[in-house]
Scaffold this active site. Structure first.
Site, PDB file in Angstrom:
ATOM      1  N   GLU A 141       0.832  -1.546  -0.032  1.00  0.00           N
ATOM      2  CA  GLU A 141       0.083  -0.129  -0.098  1.00  0.00           C
ATOM      3  C   GLU A 141       0.713   1.593  -0.035  1.00  0.00           C
ATOM      4  O   GLU A 141       2.115   1.118   0.719  1.00  0.00           O
ATOM      5  CB  GLU A 141      -1.534  -0.051   1.156  1.00  0.00           C
ATOM      6  CG  GLU A 141      -2.196   0.986   1.426  1.00  0.00           C
ATOM      7  CD  GLU A 141      -3.343   1.007   1.940  1.00  0.00           C
ATOM      8  OE1 GLU A 141      -3.291  -0.214   2.572  1.00  0.00           O
ATOM      9  OE2 GLU A 141      -3.733   1.983   2.325  1.00  0.00           O
ATOM     10  N   ASN A 183      -2.981  -1.799   7.364  1.00  0.00           N
ATOM     11  CA  ASN A 183      -4.009  -2.519   7.093  1.00  0.00           C
ATOM     12  C   ASN A 183      -4.649  -3.900   6.660  1.00  0.00           C
ATOM     13  O   ASN A 183      -3.588  -3.985   5.780  1.00  0.00           O
ATOM     14  CB  ASN A 183      -4.678  -1.349   5.522  1.00  0.00           C
ATOM     15  CG  ASN A 183      -4.965   0.292   6.108  1.00  0.00           C
ATOM     16  OD1 ASN A 183      -5.318   0.487   6.731  1.00  0.00           O
ATOM     17  ND2 ASN A 183      -4.981   0.510   4.880  1.00  0.00           N
ATOM     18  N   GLU A 267     -10.359   3.953   8.837  1.00  0.00           N
ATOM     19  CA  GLU A 267     -10.715   3.708   7.604  1.00  0.00           C
ATOM     20  C   GLU A 267     -11.549   2.686   7.600  1.00  0.00           C
ATOM     21  O   GLU A 267     -10.516   1.945   7.250  1.00  0.00           O
ATOM     22  CB  GLU A 267      -9.157   3.805   6.972  1.00  0.00           C
ATOM     23  CG  GLU A 267      -8.893   5.565   7.383  1.00  0.00           C
ATOM     24  CD  GLU A 267      -7.811   6.194   6.605  1.00  0.00           C
ATOM     25  OE1 GLU A 267      -6.696   5.063   6.155  1.00  0.00           O
ATOM     26  OE2 GLU A 267      -7.371   7.023   6.081  1.00  0.00           O
ATOM     27  N   ARG A 300      -1.941   3.701  16.712  1.00  0.00           N
ATOM     28  CA  ARG A 300      -2.238   4.562  16.350  1.00  0.00           C
ATOM     29  C   ARG A 300      -3.601   5.258  16.663  1.00  0.00           C
ATOM     30  O   ARG A 300      -4.693   5.052  16.865  1.00  0.00           O
ATOM     31  CB  ARG A 300      -2.111   3.879  14.697  1.00  0.00           C
ATOM     32  CG  ARG A 300      -0.870   3.595  14.259  1.00  0.00           C
ATOM     33  CD  ARG A 300      -1.212   3.343  12.975  1.00  0.00           C
ATOM     34  NE  ARG A 300      -0.645   3.948  11.973  1.00  0.00           N
ATOM     35  CZ  ARG A 300      -1.328   3.722  10.521  1.00  0.00           C
ATOM     36  NH1 ARG A 300      -2.424   3.850  10.744  1.00  0.00           N
ATOM     37  NH2 ARG A 300      -0.877   5.156  10.081  1.00  0.00           N
ATOM     38  N   LYS A 341       0.920  10.332  14.212  1.00  0.00           N
ATOM     39  CA  LYS A 341       1.580  11.081  12.940  1.00  0.00           C
ATOM     40  C   LYS A 341       2.060  12.505  12.813  1.00  0.00           C
ATOM     41  O   LYS A 341       1.396  13.411  13.916  1.00  0.00           O
ATOM     42  CB  LYS A 341       0.246  11.189  11.873  1.00  0.00           C
ATOM     43  CG  LYS A 341       0.461   9.751  10.856  1.00  0.00           C
ATOM     44  CD  LYS A 341      -1.169   9.438  10.094  1.00  0.00           C
ATOM     45  CE  LYS A 341      -1.058   7.946   9.384  1.00  0.00           C
ATOM     46  NZ  LYS A 341      -1.500   8.039   7.831  1.00  0.00           N
ATOM     47  N   ASP A 346      -3.012  14.098   7.374  1.00  0.00           N
ATOM     48  CA  ASP A 346      -2.126  12.825   7.261  1.00  0.00           C
ATOM     49  C   ASP A 346      -1.713  13.018   5.606  1.00  0.00           C
ATOM     50  O   ASP A 346      -1.158  12.871   4.628  1.00  0.00           O
ATOM     51  CB  ASP A 346      -3.416  11.893   6.290  1.00  0.00           C
ATOM     52  CG  ASP A 346      -2.761  10.988   5.335  1.00  0.00           C
ATOM     53  OD1 ASP A 346      -1.827  10.308   6.509  1.00  0.00           O
ATOM     54  OD2 ASP A 346      -3.574  10.120   4.579  1.00  0.00           O
ATOM     55  N   GLU A 368       5.048   9.388  13.887  1.00  0.00           N
ATOM     56  CA  GLU A 368       5.232   8.687  12.782  1.00  0.00           C
ATOM     57  C   GLU A 368       4.988   9.767  11.886  1.00  0.00           C
ATOM     58  O   GLU A 368       4.690  10.584  10.999  1.00  0.00           O
ATOM     59  CB  GLU A 368       3.581   7.319  12.561  1.00  0.00           C
ATOM     60  CG  GLU A 368       3.494   7.155  11.524  1.00  0.00           C
ATOM     61  CD  GLU A 368       2.149   6.209  11.714  1.00  0.00           C
ATOM     62  OE1 GLU A 368       1.337   5.982  12.394  1.00  0.00           O
ATOM     63  OE2 GLU A 368       1.637   6.335  10.043  1.00  0.00           O
ATOM     64  N   GLU A 374       3.623   9.241  -0.741  1.00  0.00           N
ATOM     65  CA  GLU A 374       2.379   9.255  -0.343  1.00  0.00           C
ATOM     66  C   GLU A 374       2.302  10.713  -1.956  1.00  0.00           C
ATOM     67  O   GLU A 374       1.576  10.424  -2.473  1.00  0.00           O
ATOM     68  CB  GLU A 374       1.935   8.658  -0.001  1.00  0.00           C
ATOM     69  CG  GLU A 374      -0.263   8.729  -0.263  1.00  0.00           C
ATOM     70  CD  GLU A 374      -0.616   8.606   0.697  1.00  0.00           C
ATOM     71  OE1 GLU A 374      -0.243   8.123   2.000  1.00  0.00           O
ATOM     72  OE2 GLU A 374      -1.745   8.355   0.760  1.00  0.00           O
ATOM     73  N   GLU A 483       6.699  22.025  -2.108  1.00  0.00           N
ATOM     74  CA  GLU A 483       6.211  22.149  -1.511  1.00  0.00           C
ATOM     75  C   GLU A 483       5.304  23.975  -2.441  1.00  0.00           C
ATOM     76  O   GLU A 483       4.958  23.854  -2.644  1.00  0.00           O
ATOM     77  CB  GLU A 483       6.054  23.299  -0.132  1.00  0.00           C
ATOM     78  CG  GLU A 483       5.321  24.027   0.375  1.00  0.00           C
ATOM     79  CD  GLU A 483       6.021  24.307   2.036  1.00  0.00           C
ATOM     80  OE1 GLU A 483       6.947  24.093   2.212  1.00  0.00           O
ATOM     81  OE2 GLU A 483       4.870  24.428   2.733  1.00  0.00           O
TER      82      GLU A 483
HETATM   83  C1  GCV Z   1      -2.460   2.770   5.288  1.00  0.00           C
HETATM   84  C2  GCV Z   1      -3.800   7.627   4.472  1.00  0.00           C
HETATM   85  C3  GCV Z   1      -3.560   6.708   3.135  1.00  0.00           C
HETATM   86  C4  GCV Z   1      -3.547   4.838   3.395  1.00  0.00           C
HETATM   87  C5  GCV Z   1      -3.333   4.627   4.746  1.00  0.00           C
HETATM   88  C6  GCV Z   1      -2.813   5.231   5.866  1.00  0.00           C
HETATM   89  C7  GCV Z   1      -3.007   5.513   7.380  1.00  0.00           C
HETATM   90  O1  GCV Z   1      -5.085   7.840   4.527  1.00  0.00           O
HETATM   91  O2  GCV Z   1      -3.674   6.803   1.579  1.00  0.00           O
HETATM   92  O3  GCV Z   1      -3.133   3.944   2.655  1.00  0.00           O
HETATM   93  O4  GCV Z   1      -3.779   3.083   4.999  1.00  0.00           O
HETATM   94  O5  GCV Z   1      -2.917   6.841   5.766  1.00  0.00           O
HETATM   95  O6  GCV Z   1      -2.155   5.851   7.542  1.00  0.00           O
HETATM   96  O7  GCV Z   1      -3.307   4.041   7.575  1.00  0.00           O
END
Ligand code: GCV
Length: 650
Positions: A141, A183, A267, A300, A341, A346, A368, A374, A483
């Site tokens: 992922e 996930n 999520e 988390r 985080k 995110d 984190e 991403e 940025e």
């Molecule tokens: C692993 C964001 C990402 C997801 C990720 C999530 C998380 O939403 O797009 O892919 O899932 O963060 O940190 O759990």
């Protein structure tokens, strides 16, 4: 799986090919001669002094390397003292010794000779962890570097590549790794069952040799999905017994397991909410099962409503983590670490530091970060995160303690890994600097980003001065450049939904994710002061005050915190709209310059690396132009305000 891999920064080259003397390694019996510290030194010396005669413990030798364990040092601490005739390296344990060996090797390789050095170092952050988002089917992922090298077709892989990876991590100071996605899907749900134990044991043994603890992401509802029970309620005694049995069985098979990472009620992942329980109930139930084995639960804090109505302007995703976890401060067991985080949303290119770091005084915290790019160019764009991570670690939370930076309040740091089975591990060779730098920063955060990158460049590319200067320039400026041509002034989320690559300023605007910019013809940004969503008030004084008003809010976060007219004048003296136009043109020019500079390295770096880089810099430039034109056109059309420099805005 691709089994061909580059050695990255651990490619030991000859330092003195003409040296033919005797080189002795001396270590008393309490040092493990077959352990990683001794073996790494032998590997390195054999490559650096290819004509030397390497012996153990000889009385007379031209160069002598003494390794020992010292009780006055803590577990991961080391000392090195060296000169041109050898080195004495001490560690609190084998682990400390290994870090000492790596530190010494780094130093002499960077210097290009056997230099004098005297150092005593203890890592600043206790748990320094990489989180892999690898799925059991071999996909990753948010992976931008090929497929998983831990999993293939549902099987766990342990091979030469795994061993080299463990060495790489250890050499930059990482001491823990979670091997599967938070996930937890497909076969990974059953990682905690019999069929995986022998491979998990093999993997954890390889990791342990290099001082790395193996962690697993678990499915909170495993009592149901694995155990066939009807409930996963954390306060149901049959559920806690199930976990206790499971953990006992797991540790019998994998005694050095570090523990579990859990994404719960986030999520779509299962969690304690389904049973009317809170996150402390969920985390503590697991923590109690792990405690007898010194195992940890990394829980988390990335919890928010991902089915928001975009018309609901009172709900603010940024507040969610704080509102969920701040009331639970002090409720978590000692072996729970709450993983937060770096920002409240995110992993956007610019976010404020998460307010939980200033709030949780009685909870162990992990910060984190996300090395997988991403939202920062997916390893096609160069975006070096080390200066940003360093700034975040040094950020003052004003929590009332004399030592109040993020670094002071955390006991752990984790980063989503950017690796895969690519030959160069990280898609782009330059992205490996993020992996290396993350580990080094957690170990020695007082080092500057420049020091760390300099070190990485010389270990990876050697001593060519033009290469060094060019890469340093690109890497150090790359985050600002990214940025500049993407999301201005803390706005974020202007990317395409789903895959998160390329511009789409309204892509997330009418969706359910709580990620809005509210741009209209007059103004842009979210009012997060007490007149708005109230998010700014979650910070300690004076941050709550500063973030609440455009007069005191730092420019770089203005549109995150304040809804602002386009003609508002920033501290920089520019209007918001002119800043948007200028930064997009500037960022693009920088991307052009990077591509030119990279081209100038042809012939000076390995051709495969050069060609890989050339393709990526070309894509970065194409994409940067796309970002510039889409974002500028978007704001120009909305605001009707012309660029004062008369450039084309489309
Ligand atoms: C692993 C964001 C990402 C997801 C990720 C999530 C998380 O939403 O797009 O892919 O899932 O963060 O940190 O759990």
């Amino acid at each position: 799986m691709n089994t061909i891999f580059s050695k990255l920064w651990l490619d030991y080259r000859p330092l003195d090919p003409s040296f033919t003397g005797r080189v002795a390694i001396r270590c008393p019996s309490r040092v493990d001669r077959l352990g990683a510290a001794v073996s790494e030194l032998i590997t390195a010396l054999s490559a650096m002094l290819p004509a030397a005669e390497l012996t153990f413990g000889a009385d007379s030798a031209a160069m002598i390397f003494e390794l020992d364990i010292a009780d006055f040092l803590s577990e991961e601490e080391y000392t090195v003292s060296s000169d041109e005739r050898g080195a004495a390296i001490l560690g609190g344990t084998e682990k400390g010794l290994l870090y000492g060996v790596f530190a010494y090797l780094r130093e002499i390789r960077s210097a290009g000779s056997f230099v004098r050095m005297s150092r005593r170092v203890r890592p600043a952050v206790g748990l320094r962890m990489l989180d892999h988002w690898d799925n059991a089917d071999g996909s990753i992922e948010r992976g931008y570097s090929g497929r998983s090298f831990f999993f293939e077709y549902g099987r766990l892989i342990v091979n030469e590549r795994t061993e080299h990876y463990a060495r790489l991590l250890s050499s930059c100071g990482i001491n823990a790794a979670v091997i599967n996605n938070v996930n937890v899907r497909g076969d990974a749900v059953r990682l905690i069952s019999e069929e995986y134990y022998s491979e998990l044991a093999r993997l954890s043994a390889v990791f342990a040799r290099w001082g790395i603890s193996l962690y697993i992401s678990i499915d909170f509802s495993a009592p149901i999905s694995v155990g066939g029970m009807k409930t996963a309620d954390p306060l149901d005694t049959s559920v806690s017994y199930w976990w206790q049995d499971k953990v006992r069985e797991l540790y019998r098979a994998v005694p050095s397991l570090g523990g579990f990472l859990v994404k719960a009620d986030s999520e779509g992942q299962p969690g304690p909410y389904a049973y009317g329980r809170d996150h402390a109930d969920g985390a503590n139930m697991l923590a109690r099962a792990l405690k007898p084995y010194n195992g940890k639960v990394i829980w988390r804090a990335f919890v928010y409503n991902c089915s928001q109505d975009w018309r609901d302007s009172r709900t603010d995703r940024a507040c969610a983590g704080y509102r969920t976890f701040a009331p639970l401060d002090g409720h978590f067991d000692g072996n729970v670490i709450l993983q937060v985080k770096n920002g409240p949303m995110d992993f956007q290119v610019r976010e404020p530091v998460h307010p939980l770091f200033g709030a949780m005084k009685h909870t162990s915290l992990a910060a984190e970060f996300q090395l997988a790019q991403e939202y920062t160019g997916q390893q096609l764009h160069v975006c070096c995160l080390i200066p940003m991570i360093r700034d975040i670690l040094g950020f003052r939370t004003y929590n009332g303690s004399s030592a109040d930076t993020v670094l002071d309040v955390i006991s752990a740091a984790a980063a989503v890994a950017n690796t895969g089975d690519d030959t160069c591990w990280t898609g782009s060779e330059l992205a490996a600097a993020n992996l290396y730098g993350f580990g080094r920063l957690c170990f020695e955060p007082q080092l500057s980003a420049e020091d760390i990158l300099d070190e990485w460049i010389s270990l990876t590319f050697g001593s060519d001065e033009q290469v060094r200067e060019t890469l340093l320039y690109i890497l150090l400026g790359s985050h600002k450049t990214y940025e500049d041509y993407t999301a201005p002034l803390g706005l974020g989320w202007l990317c395409k939904p789903g895959h998160h690559y390329g511009p789409d300023p309204w892509g997330y605007e009418f969706d359910r994710w709580g990620t809005y910019n509210h741009a209209d013809r007059d103004a842009v940004g979210i009012d997060r002061s007490s007149n708005g969503t109230g998010y700014a008030e979650l910070y300690n004084y004076p941050l709550c005050r500063d973030y609440s008003s455009p007069e005191t809010c730092p420019d770089e976060l203005l549109l995150f915190f304040c809804r602002t007219r386009y003609d508002h004048v920033l501290h920089s003296g520019k209007t918001v709209i002119q800043h948007i136009y200028d930064s997009h043109f500037d960022g693009c020019e920088q991307a052009e310059e990077y591509a030119r500079l990279w081209d100038s390295l042809e012939g000076r770096i390995d051709n495969r690396i050069f060609e890989n880089g050339r393709r990526r810099f070309a894509e970065q430039l194409r994409s940067a132009r796309e970002w510039r034109d889409v974002i500028n056109a978007f704001f120009h059309r909305l605001s009707g305000i012309e660029d004062e420099k008369g450039r084309r805005l489309y």
